[in-house]
Structure formats: structure tokens, C-alpha cells
Scaffold this motif. Structure first.
Motif, PDB file in Angstrom:
ATOM      1  N   PRO A 149       0.803  -1.229   0.000  1.00  7.80           N
ATOM      2  CA  PRO A 149       0.000   0.000   0.000  1.00  7.80           C
ATOM      3  C   PRO A 149       0.836   1.281   0.000  1.00  7.80           C
ATOM      4  CG  PRO A 149      -0.083  -1.050   2.166  1.00  7.80           C
ATOM      5  CD  PRO A 149       0.599  -2.002   1.243  1.00  7.80           C
ATOM      6  N   ARG A 150       2.110   1.168   0.393  1.00  2.00           N
ATOM      7  CA  ARG A 150       2.967   2.349   0.421  1.00  2.00           C
ATOM      8  C   ARG A 150       3.415   2.781  -0.977  1.00  2.00           C
ATOM      9  NH1 ARG A 150       7.169   0.894   5.361  1.00  2.00           N
ATOM     10  NH2 ARG A 150       5.604   0.311   6.936  1.00  2.00           N
ATOM     11  N   PHE A 151       3.183   1.920  -1.970  1.00  2.00           N
ATOM     12  CA  PHE A 151       3.574   2.266  -3.340  1.00  2.00           C
ATOM     13  C   PHE A 151       2.521   3.125  -4.046  1.00  2.00           C
ATOM     14  CE2 PHE A 151       6.101  -1.842  -3.028  1.00  2.00           C
ATOM     15  CZ  PHE A 151       7.320  -1.187  -2.899  1.00  2.00           C
ATOM     16  N   GLU A 152       1.546   3.615  -3.302  1.00  2.00           N
ATOM     17  CA  GLU A 152       0.491   4.453  -3.888  1.00  2.00           C
ATOM     18  C   GLU A 152       1.027   5.685  -4.610  1.00  2.00           C
ATOM     19  OE1 GLU A 152      -2.279   7.613  -4.385  1.00  2.00           O
ATOM     20  OE2 GLU A 152      -0.666   7.640  -2.882  1.00  2.00           O
ATOM     21  N   PRO A 153       2.136   6.322  -4.160  1.00  2.00           N
ATOM     22  CA  PRO A 153       2.671   7.470  -4.918  1.00  2.00           C
ATOM     23  C   PRO A 153       2.961   7.161  -6.380  1.00  2.00           C
ATOM     24  CG  PRO A 153       3.671   7.407  -2.741  1.00  2.00           C
ATOM     25  CD  PRO A 153       2.854   6.150  -2.872  1.00  2.00           C
ATOM     26  N   TYR A 154       3.182   5.883  -6.707  1.00  2.00           N
ATOM     27  CA  TYR A 154       3.378   5.519  -8.109  1.00  2.00           C
ATOM     28  C   TYR A 154       2.105   5.757  -8.934  1.00  2.00           C
ATOM     29  CZ  TYR A 154       8.051   3.575  -7.611  1.00  2.00           C
ATOM     30  OH  TYR A 154       9.405   3.439  -7.413  1.00  2.00           O
ATOM     31  N   CYS A 155       0.959   5.635  -8.286  1.00  2.00           N
ATOM     32  CA  CYS A 155      -0.305   5.909  -8.988  1.00  2.00           C
ATOM     33  C   CYS A 155      -0.369   7.389  -9.369  1.00  2.00           C
ATOM     34  CB  CYS A 155      -1.496   5.518  -8.122  1.00  2.00           C
ATOM     35  SG  CYS A 155      -1.632   3.737  -7.818  1.00  2.00           S
ATOM     36  N   ARG A 156       0.089   8.246  -8.469  1.00  5.87           N
ATOM     37  CA  ARG A 156       0.105   9.677  -8.782  1.00  5.87           C
ATOM     38  C   ARG A 156       1.110   9.990  -9.888  1.00  5.87           C
ATOM     39  NH1 ARG A 156       2.005  12.286  -4.562  1.00  5.87           N
ATOM     40  NH2 ARG A 156       2.098  10.655  -2.996  1.00  5.87           N
ATOM     41  N   GLY A 158       1.919   7.850 -12.240  1.00  3.68           N
ATOM     42  CA  GLY A 158       1.303   7.327 -13.458  1.00  3.68           C
ATOM     43  C   GLY A 158       0.261   8.261 -14.029  1.00  3.68           C
ATOM     44  N   ALA A 159      -0.504   8.920 -13.139  1.00  2.92           N
ATOM     45  CA  ALA A 159      -1.532   9.862 -13.598  1.00  2.92           C
ATOM     46  C   ALA A 159      -0.914  11.065 -14.286  1.00  2.92           C
ATOM     47  CB  ALA A 159      -2.387  10.309 -12.409  1.00  2.92           C
ATOM     48  N   GLN A 160       0.335  11.386 -13.936  1.00  2.00           N
ATOM     49  CA  GLN A 160       1.005  12.572 -14.472  1.00  2.00           C
ATOM     50  C   GLN A 160       1.948  12.231 -15.622  1.00  2.00           C
ATOM     51  OE1 GLN A 160       0.365  15.615 -13.416  1.00  2.00           O
ATOM     52  NE2 GLN A 160       1.941  16.762 -14.525  1.00  2.00           N
ATOM     53  N   ILE A 204       7.275   3.775 -14.443  1.00  2.00           N
ATOM     54  CA  ILE A 204       6.015   3.269 -14.977  1.00  2.00           C
ATOM     55  C   ILE A 204       5.995   1.739 -14.936  1.00  2.00           C
ATOM     56  CG2 ILE A 204       4.711   3.031 -17.147  1.00  2.00           C
ATOM     57  CD1 ILE A 204       4.211   5.614 -15.723  1.00  2.00           C
ATOM     58  N   GLU A 205       7.152   1.137 -15.069  1.00  2.28           N
ATOM     59  CA  GLU A 205       7.240  -0.316 -15.111  1.00  2.28           C
ATOM     60  C   GLU A 205       7.380  -0.941 -13.726  1.00  2.28           C
ATOM     61  OE1 GLU A 205      10.756  -0.638 -17.413  1.00  2.28           O
ATOM     62  OE2 GLU A 205       9.762  -0.288 -19.345  1.00  2.28           O
ATOM     63  N   LYS A 240      -3.308  -6.085  -6.214  1.00  4.18           N
ATOM     64  CA  LYS A 240      -4.266  -5.006  -5.982  1.00  4.18           C
ATOM     65  C   LYS A 240      -3.671  -3.649  -6.322  1.00  4.18           C
ATOM     66  CE  LYS A 240      -7.192  -2.939  -2.401  1.00  4.18           C
ATOM     67  NZ  LYS A 240      -7.618  -3.005  -0.984  1.00  4.18           N
ATOM     68  N   ILE A 241      -2.470  -3.361  -5.818  1.00  6.59           N
ATOM     69  CA  ILE A 241      -1.859  -2.048  -6.089  1.00  6.59           C
ATOM     70  C   ILE A 241      -1.433  -1.959  -7.550  1.00  6.59           C
ATOM     71  CG2 ILE A 241       0.464  -2.762  -5.388  1.00  6.59           C
ATOM     72  CD1 ILE A 241      -1.124   0.710  -4.879  1.00  6.59           C
ATOM     73  N   SER A 242      -1.039  -3.092  -8.153  1.00  4.86           N
ATOM     74  CA  SER A 242      -0.655  -3.095  -9.564  1.00  4.86           C
ATOM     75  C   SER A 242      -1.863  -2.787 -10.447  1.00  4.86           C
ATOM     76  CB  SER A 242      -0.052  -4.447  -9.951  1.00  4.86           C
ATOM     77  OG  SER A 242       0.316  -4.461 -11.302  1.00  4.86           O
ATOM     78  N   ASN A 243      -3.006  -3.389 -10.135  1.00  3.07           N
ATOM     79  CA  ASN A 243      -4.226  -3.110 -10.903  1.00  3.07           C
ATOM     80  C   ASN A 243      -4.658  -1.657 -10.738  1.00  3.07           C
ATOM     81  OD1 ASN A 243      -4.374  -5.720 -11.867  1.00  3.07           O
ATOM     82  ND2 ASN A 243      -5.825  -6.415 -10.317  1.00  3.07           N
ATOM     83  N   GLN A 244      -4.503  -1.151  -9.515  1.00  2.00           N
ATOM     84  CA  GLN A 244      -4.834   0.260  -9.266  1.00  2.00           C
ATOM     85  C   GLN A 244      -3.929   1.170 -10.101  1.00  2.00           C
ATOM     86  OE1 GLN A 244      -4.643   1.375  -5.110  1.00  2.00           O
ATOM     87  NE2 GLN A 244      -4.669   3.552  -5.566  1.00  2.00           N
ATOM     88  N   PHE A 245      -2.648   0.827 -10.145  1.00  3.36           N
ATOM     89  CA  PHE A 245      -1.701   1.622 -10.921  1.00  3.36           C
ATOM     90  C   PHE A 245      -2.034   1.563 -12.415  1.00  3.36           C
ATOM     91  CE2 PHE A 245       2.196   1.668 -13.489  1.00  3.36           C
ATOM     92  CZ  PHE A 245       2.662   2.942 -13.193  1.00  3.36           C
TER      93      PHE A 245
END
Length: 520
Positions: A149-156, A158-160, A204-205, A240-245
Motif C-alpha cells: 500500500p505504500r507504493f500508492e505514490p506511483y499511482c500519482r 502514473g496519472a502525471q 512506470i514499469e 491489488k496495487i498493480s491493478n490500481q496503478f
């Protein structure tokens, strides 16, 4: 008066303090920039992370332990890449006086946060490996579970990401930026043969890579090993976090693609607001086809090349699109279209003289219009699958969605094959609302009818959006003739209606427009 003077004095002291603090911040920022400019040239070799581990040789001979060590080495290589991006490229660009700090910061976004994040993650891996000689500490699953769950900043990030690439292309048009980047890139290429863009795409990878690494380690771990159940749990967390990303990345890509679509002009710009989007509109796919025809008006065409444009809420036939026409003529809501692979002979005959008519294609039906789509051999089913996937369709028959007809009537509810079916609410252009249950087989329904603020429970006959209220003596009610105070809106999923006296009506089979009912 004295109290007011004291209050003003306090306010003056507070403002002075804020000014002094602001001055200190500005001064520190200047000092930071000066220090950056005074620093010596950064040596790339100093940015490579490599940790010496104290592990007994005999512990590392199993495929599992070898793979685990490879995970750490790959992580340290990745951190080295982030260090090059943040401390070599970003810092050098910030130190260049002719470049705007805001441009550089928006380009690298939260990459410094990712560097800090992964450095701590790698430190945890190193700490564990230094205890690897202890069989009870021969595990990584608990670390990945904790960190997922700490890898959530990667989602941000990815959005950018796509926006950062566009920013990079724009900045490369600036001669100063181009020169600095060329010099830095030359140094990197001489160091290891890599390019800035190769490094820039590594974050991204990364999250999907963690999912693969955990699953690979799991496959090399015996089921009786202490780490096996921990890795099973970590695998679910990383998935779960990979799918979110991945979802965040697809959404960001869809935003960029949609903006490019609008820039085509010539009517495409209307898709930004017509029909009114219920959520942010993004482009999922554009699919070129041989031809698209409207079954009701086979000659309805524009000069656009035939494409099916799939957005997250609508599907557009590009060759019907034009300004200043009803949008229903060129787009249909994804939720309420039905696709059938194959074209009946009678339909093929209508287009036999057309240049693009072939034996292959599918029919797409909606609430008002039916499109015939001709495709190349073997592609029809793939296109239909793409449409259904984009719509999130589970049932190929039953759907739930909202549609505004050209005559301004709006239906919000359950559908089947382009018809009202089940629970739904129809709001006519004149404001009359029919809210209840709809049966297209016998063109009947019942529920609450609201007209000019007055509501009653009754039944109706309908033909598409033309609805006629039924008198209670009509056979729709069978042997039961409830008055206005006893009806409740029917629930199409359980097919039962509650009466005011707690008796339940069960809707039986519809025979000759009679709803059979029985009392409990």
C-alpha cells in the motif's frame, strides 16, 4: 478603545512575524540555488548503489535464495536509476539559471518522493538479507505485504506521466533546455549507453514488476517454507496495487487521447460536452472499420472516415458526426447498446451495391437507432468484445442505464434489447413521470404516475416513449383492484410489491396482459 488598540498592536506584531518568516524562506531558497550552482560536476559513478551483504555461501545455493538476492540487486539498480534522474538530471536543470523551476518540477513531478520511498524499501530488504542466515528470517513476503500500500505514490506518478512527456517535448523546443539536456544525455550515454527517456519510463514499469517478482519468488518457494503463505498474501496485495496503478495509467492515457481527439475539430470538439458527461470523459479506443450505416437512413453519411470511437460512456460513429445535429444521430450510450456479430441476408441485400459492403460485420442496436458495421474478416467479434468490455457489460441481455431521446424524453432504468424492461423511470418532455415496472412483451407497466405534482398508483400501456394510462377496470389488474393508497413501486429484481396492509403481491407470468397475483 484600549482593547481595540491592543488588538491592533497584536495584529501588527503577527504581520511583522510573517514578513520575517517569508524573508527567511526566500533567503534560504536563494542560498540553495547558489549552492547548487557552486557544486562540482556530479559524477554518475557516485550515484550507483551497491550493498555488500554478509551471507553464508551455502545459504545462497537454492533457486529461491538466488532469486531473492536478484530481487535486491534489481532494486538497487532501480534506485541508482532514480538517483541519476533526480540528482543528475533534475538537480543540474534546476541549477541552470535560464530555466524555470516550475517547468523542471512539473517534469519530474514526485520522482524525488519515489527515490526516498524506494531507498527505505531497499534498506528493509538489506536488513532482512543480513539476517538471511537465520532460517526464521529467510522470508520476504512480509516485507512486500507491508510495503504494497505504500507504493500508492506511483499511482500519482502514473496519472502525471503522459503530461510529463508532453511537457518534455514542449521544453525541448526551448534552446537552453535542449542544450542542457543534450549535454547531460551525452554524459549518460557515455557512462552506460542509456538515454534519458529510457530512465524516465522506469517508474512506470516498477509496480507491475513487483507483482511479477513476488509471483516468481513464490513459484521457487516450497509450500512448507515459512515464506510461502506470506508470499501468497503479498501476491494478492501487489496485484491489488498493480491493478490500481494500471487503471490510473489507462485513465491518464485516455485523457491525453481524448484531448487529441477534440483537436481534430470539424465537429469532434462537440464530444467534450455533448451529450452531457456524467463523469470525466476519456478515450478508450478508436477502431477503423470499412463502413457504418444507419439502418433507418442508409444514406446518412458525412465526409469523415468511418471509425467507431469508444469513450468511457458513449460510442460514436465518426462518419455520422457533424455540428448542429442531434447527438443521438451519431453517438449512443455504451451501457445501452446491443451488438450482434453477423449480418442477416435481408440486411446485407440493402447494402449489396455499396463499395464497402462485405460478408463480415455486426449490428449495433440502441434505444432509437440501429447501425450496421462492416469490417474486415475475423475482426467483428474482437470489436464487439472491446465494446462490451469498455461498457463493463456482464449480462448480454439485461442492462441498466440512462438515455435521452431526440423528443427530449428521458428513461433511467433497466433495459433489454433497446426496450424498457423491468424497473425504470420515464420522464416525458411535458414533465409527466412514469416510475415503476415495464414489460415490453405486452407493452404494459405499472407504478407511480406523477403529473403536475399529483401522483397516483396505476398502470399504463406504452409504445416506446408514447405512454397511455390504463383505467383500473382494465384486465391488467386481474382479480385485484387496489386503490391509489395501496400500491407501492414494484422492485423488478425480486418482482414483488408491498401493499399498505403488508400483504405482498407476487408478479406471475404475463398472460394476455394480466398480471397474476396471489396473497401471502
Amino acid at each position: 478603545m484600549a482593547a481595540r488598540v491592543k488588538q491592533l498592536e497584536k495584529e501588527i506584531i503577527r504581520l511583522k512575524g510573517e514578513l520575517e518568516l517569508k524573508h527567511i524562506i526566500i533567503q534560504r531558497q536563494k542560498e540553495l540555488i547558489d549552492n547548487l550552482q557552486k557544486e562540482e560536476v556530479i559524477h554518475l559513478c557516485d550515484l550507483i548503489r551497491d550493498t555488500d551483504l554478509e551471507i553464508k555461501h551455502d545459504v545462497m545455493i537454492t533457486p529461491r535464495s538466488i532469486r531473492a538476492l536478484e530481487i535486491l540487486k534489481e532494486e538497487e539498480n532501480y534506485i541508482s536509476a532514480l538517483m541519476i534522474l533526480v540528482k543528475y538530471f533534475r538537480r543540474s536543470l534546476l541549477a541552470h539559471s535560464s530555466l524555470k523551476d516550475n517547468d523542471i518540477e512539473s517534469l519530474f513531478f514526485n520522482m524525488e518522493e519515489l527515490l526516498l520511498l524506494n531507498t527505505h524499501f531497499a534498506d528493509d530488504l538489506v536488513e532482512r538479507f543480513n539476517l538471511w542466515n537465520n532460517s526464521e528470517m529467510d522470508k520476504l513476503g512480509d516485507i512486500f505485504t507491508e510495503w504494497a500500500p505504500r507504493f500508492e505514490p506511483y499511482c500519482r506518478f502514473g496519472a502525471q506521466y503522459d503530461k510529463s512527456l508532453l511537457k518534455l517535448d514542449k521544453l525541448m523546443e526551448n534552446p537552453s533546455f535542449h542544450q542542457v539536456m543534450s549535454d547531460l544525455s551525452a554524459g549518460l550515454n557515455e557512462f552506460n549507453g542509456k538515454t534519458f527517456r529510457e530512465y524516465f519510463m522506469l517508474p512506470i514499469e516498477r509496480v507491475p514488476m513487483y507483482e511479477l517478482l513476488v509471483n516468481d519468488l513464490l513459484s521457487k518457494t516450497p509450500k512448507e517454507h515459512v515464506d510461502y503463505p506470506l508470499l501468497k498474501k503479498a501476491s494478492k496485495k501487489m496485484k491489488k496495487i498493480s491493478n490500481q496503478f494500471k487503471s490510473t495509467l489507462r485513465h491518464a492515457e485516455g485523457q491525453i487521447k481524448f484531448r487529441s481527439l477534440l483537436e481534430r475539430g470539424d465537429g469532434f470538439e462537440t464530444l467534450a460536452s455533448i451529450p452531457i458527461p456524467l463523469e470525466e470523459r476519456i478515450l478508450i479506443d478508436t477502431i477503423p472499420v470499412l463502413a457504418i450505416y444507419d439502418l433507418e437512413d442508409p444514406d446518412k453519411l458525412t465526409h469523415h472516415e468511418p471509425e467507431l470511437i469508444i469513450l468511457n460512456d458513449i460510442i460514436v460513429a465518426s462518419n455520422f458526426l457533424a455540428r448542429r445535429i442531434d447527438y443521438q444521430l451519431y453517438c449512443q450510450p455504451l451501457k445501452v447498446v446491443w451488438c450482434s456479430v453477423g449480418i442477416e441476408e435481408s440486411v446485407k441485400d440493402l447494402f449489396s451495391d455499396r463499395d464497402h459492403a462485405t460478408e463480415f460485420g455486426f449490428v449495433m442496436g440502441g434505444p432509437e437507432f440501429t447501425w450496421v458495421v462492416f469490417t474486415s474478416p475475423g475482426s467483428a467479434q474482437n470489436i464487439v468484445d472491446s465494446i462490451n468490455t469498455a461498457a463493463g457489460i456482464i449480462s448480454l441481455e439485461h442492462r441498466v442505464g440512462i438515455y435521452q431521446f431526440i423528443n427530449k424524453c428521458v428513461y433511467d432504468g433497466s433495459w433489454r434489447d433497446g426496450n424498457f424492461f423491468g424497473s425504470g423511470k420515464l420522464t416525458n418532455a411535458d414533465g409527466i413521470v412514469f416510475d415503476g415496472y415495464w414489460d415490453p412483451v405486452f407493452s404494459t407497466g405499472f407504478g407511480i404516475v406523477t403529473d403536475d405534482g399529483h401522483s397516483e398508483y396505476t398502470g399504463w400501456l406504452f409504445d416506446h416513449t408514447e405512454v397511455e394510462v390504463i383505467e383500473k377496470e382494465y384486465t391488467l389488474w386481474g382479480d385485484v383492484r387496489p386503490d391509489n393508497d395501496t400500491w407501492k413501486v414494484i422492485d423488478y429484481t425480486s418482482k414483488k410489491a408491498y401493499l399498505a396492509d403488508d400483504v405482498i403481491l407476487y408478479m406471475g407470468e404475463t398472460i394476455k396482459s394480466i398480471y397474476r397475483v396471489k396473497k401471502r
